[in-house]
Design a protein around this motif. Structure first.
Motif, PDB file in Angstrom:
ATOM      1  N   ASN A  40       0.817  -1.214   0.000  1.00  0.00           N
ATOM      2  CA  ASN A  40       0.000   0.000   0.000  1.00  0.00           C
ATOM      3  C   ASN A  40       0.856   1.271   0.000  1.00  0.00           C
ATOM      4  O   ASN A  40       0.668   2.193   0.790  1.00  0.00           O
ATOM      5  CB  ASN A  40      -0.957   0.006   1.196  1.00  0.00           C
ATOM      6  CG  ASN A  40      -2.052   1.051   1.026  1.00  0.00           C
ATOM      7  OD1 ASN A  40      -2.371   1.432  -0.093  1.00  0.00           O
ATOM      8  ND2 ASN A  40      -2.615   1.513   2.133  1.00  0.00           N
ATOM      9  N   VAL A  63      -2.508   3.073 -15.240  1.00  0.00           N
ATOM     10  CA  VAL A  63      -2.533   3.869 -14.009  1.00  0.00           C
ATOM     11  C   VAL A  63      -3.116   5.256 -14.289  1.00  0.00           C
ATOM     12  O   VAL A  63      -3.962   5.771 -13.533  1.00  0.00           O
ATOM     13  CB  VAL A  63      -1.120   3.985 -13.400  1.00  0.00           C
ATOM     14  CG1 VAL A  63      -1.081   5.053 -12.310  1.00  0.00           C
ATOM     15  CG2 VAL A  63      -0.682   2.640 -12.834  1.00  0.00           C
ATOM     16  N   GLU A  94      -6.963   4.823 -15.528  1.00  0.00           N
ATOM     17  CA  GLU A  94      -7.898   4.366 -14.496  1.00  0.00           C
ATOM     18  C   GLU A  94      -7.732   5.125 -13.180  1.00  0.00           C
ATOM     19  O   GLU A  94      -8.383   4.808 -12.194  1.00  0.00           O
ATOM     20  CB  GLU A  94      -7.694   2.862 -14.276  1.00  0.00           C
ATOM     21  CG  GLU A  94      -7.975   2.038 -15.523  1.00  0.00           C
ATOM     22  CD  GLU A  94      -7.564   0.576 -15.381  1.00  0.00           C
ATOM     23  OE1 GLU A  94      -7.413   0.111 -14.224  1.00  0.00           O
ATOM     24  OE2 GLU A  94      -7.395  -0.093 -16.424  1.00  0.00           O
ATOM     25  N   LEU A 139      -5.303   5.168 -10.936  1.00  0.00           N
ATOM     26  CA  LEU A 139      -4.870   4.352  -9.803  1.00  0.00           C
ATOM     27  C   LEU A 139      -3.896   5.167  -8.953  1.00  0.00           C
ATOM     28  O   LEU A 139      -3.081   5.938  -9.487  1.00  0.00           O
ATOM     29  CB  LEU A 139      -4.187   3.075 -10.295  1.00  0.00           C
ATOM     30  CG  LEU A 139      -4.995   2.215 -11.295  1.00  0.00           C
ATOM     31  CD1 LEU A 139      -4.223   0.963 -11.676  1.00  0.00           C
ATOM     32  CD2 LEU A 139      -6.355   1.846 -10.714  1.00  0.00           C
ATOM     33  N   THR A 140      -3.956   4.970  -7.643  1.00  0.00           N
ATOM     34  CA  THR A 140      -3.139   5.807  -6.754  1.00  0.00           C
ATOM     35  C   THR A 140      -2.193   5.040  -5.845  1.00  0.00           C
ATOM     36  O   THR A 140      -1.215   5.607  -5.353  1.00  0.00           O
ATOM     37  CB  THR A 140      -4.050   6.685  -5.875  1.00  0.00           C
ATOM     38  OG1 THR A 140      -4.943   5.835  -5.129  1.00  0.00           O
ATOM     39  CG2 THR A 140      -4.858   7.652  -6.737  1.00  0.00           C
ATOM     40  N   ASP A 141      -2.461   3.769  -5.573  1.00  0.00           N
ATOM     41  CA  ASP A 141      -1.566   3.018  -4.691  1.00  0.00           C
ATOM     42  C   ASP A 141      -1.286   1.630  -5.261  1.00  0.00           C
ATOM     43  O   ASP A 141      -1.985   1.147  -6.144  1.00  0.00           O
ATOM     44  CB  ASP A 141      -2.145   2.911  -3.275  1.00  0.00           C
ATOM     45  CG  ASP A 141      -3.466   2.159  -3.240  1.00  0.00           C
ATOM     46  OD1 ASP A 141      -3.463   0.932  -3.434  1.00  0.00           O
ATOM     47  OD2 ASP A 141      -4.520   2.808  -3.026  1.00  0.00           O
ATOM     48  N   SER A 142      -0.248   0.989  -4.715  1.00  0.00           N
ATOM     49  CA  SER A 142       0.254  -0.267  -5.258  1.00  0.00           C
ATOM     50  C   SER A 142      -0.760  -1.402  -5.190  1.00  0.00           C
ATOM     51  O   SER A 142      -0.708  -2.331  -5.996  1.00  0.00           O
ATOM     52  CB  SER A 142       1.532  -0.670  -4.512  1.00  0.00           C
ATOM     53  OG  SER A 142       1.264  -0.823  -3.124  1.00  0.00           O
ATOM     54  N   GLN A 143      -1.709  -1.355  -4.244  1.00  0.00           N
ATOM     55  CA  GLN A 143      -2.676  -2.435  -4.121  1.00  0.00           C
ATOM     56  C   GLN A 143      -3.582  -2.543  -5.345  1.00  0.00           C
ATOM     57  O   GLN A 143      -4.151  -3.591  -5.623  1.00  0.00           O
ATOM     58  CB  GLN A 143      -3.527  -2.238  -2.865  1.00  0.00           C
ATOM     59  CG  GLN A 143      -2.764  -2.499  -1.570  1.00  0.00           C
ATOM     60  CD  GLN A 143      -3.655  -2.383  -0.353  1.00  0.00           C
ATOM     61  OE1 GLN A 143      -4.573  -1.575  -0.321  1.00  0.00           O
ATOM     62  NE2 GLN A 143      -3.374  -3.188   0.661  1.00  0.00           N
ATOM     63  N   GLN A 144      -3.706  -1.459  -6.065  1.00  0.00           N
ATOM     64  CA  GLN A 144      -4.563  -1.451  -7.246  1.00  0.00           C
ATOM     65  C   GLN A 144      -3.843  -1.938  -8.500  1.00  0.00           C
ATOM     66  O   GLN A 144      -4.462  -2.096  -9.547  1.00  0.00           O
ATOM     67  CB  GLN A 144      -5.077  -0.022  -7.483  1.00  0.00           C
ATOM     68  CG  GLN A 144      -5.898   0.532  -6.327  1.00  0.00           C
ATOM     69  CD  GLN A 144      -6.214   2.004  -6.510  1.00  0.00           C
ATOM     70  OE1 GLN A 144      -5.320   2.810  -6.802  1.00  0.00           O
ATOM     71  NE2 GLN A 144      -7.485   2.363  -6.340  1.00  0.00           N
ATOM     72  N   GLN A 182      -2.101  -4.872  -9.077  1.00  0.00           N
ATOM     73  CA  GLN A 182      -2.023  -6.290  -9.427  1.00  0.00           C
ATOM     74  C   GLN A 182      -2.961  -6.650 -10.573  1.00  0.00           C
ATOM     75  O   GLN A 182      -2.548  -7.287 -11.542  1.00  0.00           O
ATOM     76  CB  GLN A 182      -2.329  -7.177  -8.217  1.00  0.00           C
ATOM     77  CG  GLN A 182      -2.251  -8.667  -8.570  1.00  0.00           C
ATOM     78  CD  GLN A 182      -2.201  -9.560  -7.336  1.00  0.00           C
ATOM     79  OE1 GLN A 182      -1.812  -9.125  -6.257  1.00  0.00           O
ATOM     80  NE2 GLN A 182      -2.573 -10.811  -7.499  1.00  0.00           N
ATOM     81  N   ALA A 206      -4.169  -4.712 -12.792  1.00  0.00           N
ATOM     82  CA  ALA A 206      -3.734  -4.018 -14.002  1.00  0.00           C
ATOM     83  C   ALA A 206      -2.568  -4.754 -14.661  1.00  0.00           C
ATOM     84  O   ALA A 206      -2.525  -4.904 -15.883  1.00  0.00           O
ATOM     85  CB  ALA A 206      -3.333  -2.589 -13.664  1.00  0.00           C
TER      86      ALA A 206
END
Length: 363
Positions: free
Chosen positions: A90, A126, A129, A131-136, A138, A140
């Motif tokens: 995260n 990223v 879409e 996206l802002t953090d690493s959890q999102q 995977q 992608a």
């Protein structure tokens, strides 16, 4: 003299009178249906006499999805777990994170070109879409990898020609002869008749091993104790025509891509196959050992440049932590992957499906 091996045969086939063998170049002779019934029958090897390379009979306790996931355990532990450790922290998406992903992908033999492509694609996702953090990331990355591999998902269709002639090539140790045995079983499961041509006349063990696979699958094997690989395959194709066989799987001697004079022999085999059937070979399959990593890319390039490879089989994925080489192939030389092997049983060779492969890597 050429020989037909037929497992569990009740009637012996009368032998021709012995003739003196001479080096065979590119055959010009006509093959008649009657000739197929006048060949010498030699004793079959029993399963107990199989070479050490022959593999055990299939175990069907697991579904294919479970076997695929199990077979990719080493790659998943190397690639999947490292990626998961990144995705679950995260942390914010920045250049440091991209550099960490780059290191992980390269260490799994994804290759520079494919890694660059995946990270560029990831950056676009990223941004698109938001996206802002690493959890999102995977999901992608999984989708990016699937999109990269999807063009390689092209099942082999054999109905357009009879016999459908498949020329099998690869370096020694890649699992070529064993793959032929497994493919014979696969095609039989589709209701097709199969004939094997023991064209690896340089290695006696390969010929004997192929005979064992013929016995297991109850298919005919055409072989010769010594002689010209092209002539064995020429004889096999014409025999298949005479007998109404659907599929001919032609083994060839192992070649190193650096041995140019030996690669010329493969070109000769291809020409001779065309003499037996002007439309053939209908498929040229290169068998690759996944354990060779980036060396597999060099093999693909060399064999494709020499004889025009139309399909790949990637074996021994269960024995490597670097299954990412499939992504490297997709970017550098996108030849269809017809089958992948993730185990030692006959049923552990299946058509390549991009979605199944990617999901097995990440789950």
């Amino acid at each position: 003299m050429f020989s037909f091996f037929k497992s569990k045969a009740k009637d012996k086939i009368p032998a021709e009178p012995p003739v003196e063998e001479a080096p065979i170049a590119e055959p010009e002779v006509e093959f008649t249906p009657e000739a197929a019934d006048h060949v010498e029958a030699e004793p079959l090897l029993t399963v107990a006499e199989a070479t050490s390379e022959a593999e055990p009979l299939p175990a069907k306790s697991l579904s294919w999805a479970a076997r695929l996931k199990q077979g990719l355990t080493r790659t998943r532990e190397h690639l999947g777990k490292q990626l998961t450790s990144v995705f679950t922290r995260n942390v914010k998406i920045d250049e440091e994170l991209y550099e960490e992903l780059e290191t992980i992908l390269l260490s799994a033999d994804v290759g520079i070109d494919a890694t660059t492509f995946l990270l560029d694609d990831l950056r676009k996702r990223v941004k698109r879409e938001k996206l802002t953090d690493s959890q999102q990331l995977q999901g992608a990355l999984q989708q990016a990898m699937h999109d990269l591999l999807l063009p390689l998902e092209q099942p082999l269709h054999t109905e357009q020609n009879k016999p459908f002639i498949i020329m099998m090539v690869g370096v020694n140790g890649a699992g070529k002869t064993t793959t032929i045995g497994k493919l014979a079983k696969y095609f039989q499961s589709q209701g097709k008749s199969v004939l094997l041509a023991a064209g690896d006349t340089f290695r006696a063990a390969a010929r004997e091993q192929l005979v064992v696979w013929g016995e297991r699958n109850n298919v005919t094997v055409i072989t010769q104790e010594s002689g010209d690989s092209a002539a064995v395959i020429f004889d096999a194709i014409n025999a298949a025509k005479a007998r109404g066989i659907d599929i001919v799987l032609a083994d060839t001697a192992g070649r190193l891509p650096t041995q140019l004079h030996l690669m010329e022999e493969l070109k000769k085999v291809k020409r001779v196959i065309a003499k037996a059937d002007p439309t053939a070979p209908h498929e040229i399959i290169l068998v690759l050992d996944a354990n060779t990593g980036q060396n597999a890319i060099a093999q693909v390039k060399s064999f494709d440049d020499a004889i025009g490879v139309t399909g790949l089989v990637l074996t021994k994925l269960d024995g490597t932590a670097k299954g990412g080489v499939i992504s490297a192939i997709a970017k550098v030389r996108p030849i269809p992957i017809r089958f992948i092997g993730v185990g030692e049983t006959m049923d552990d060779l299946r058509p390549f499906v991009a979605r199944e492969f990617v999901e097995a890597l990440f789950e």
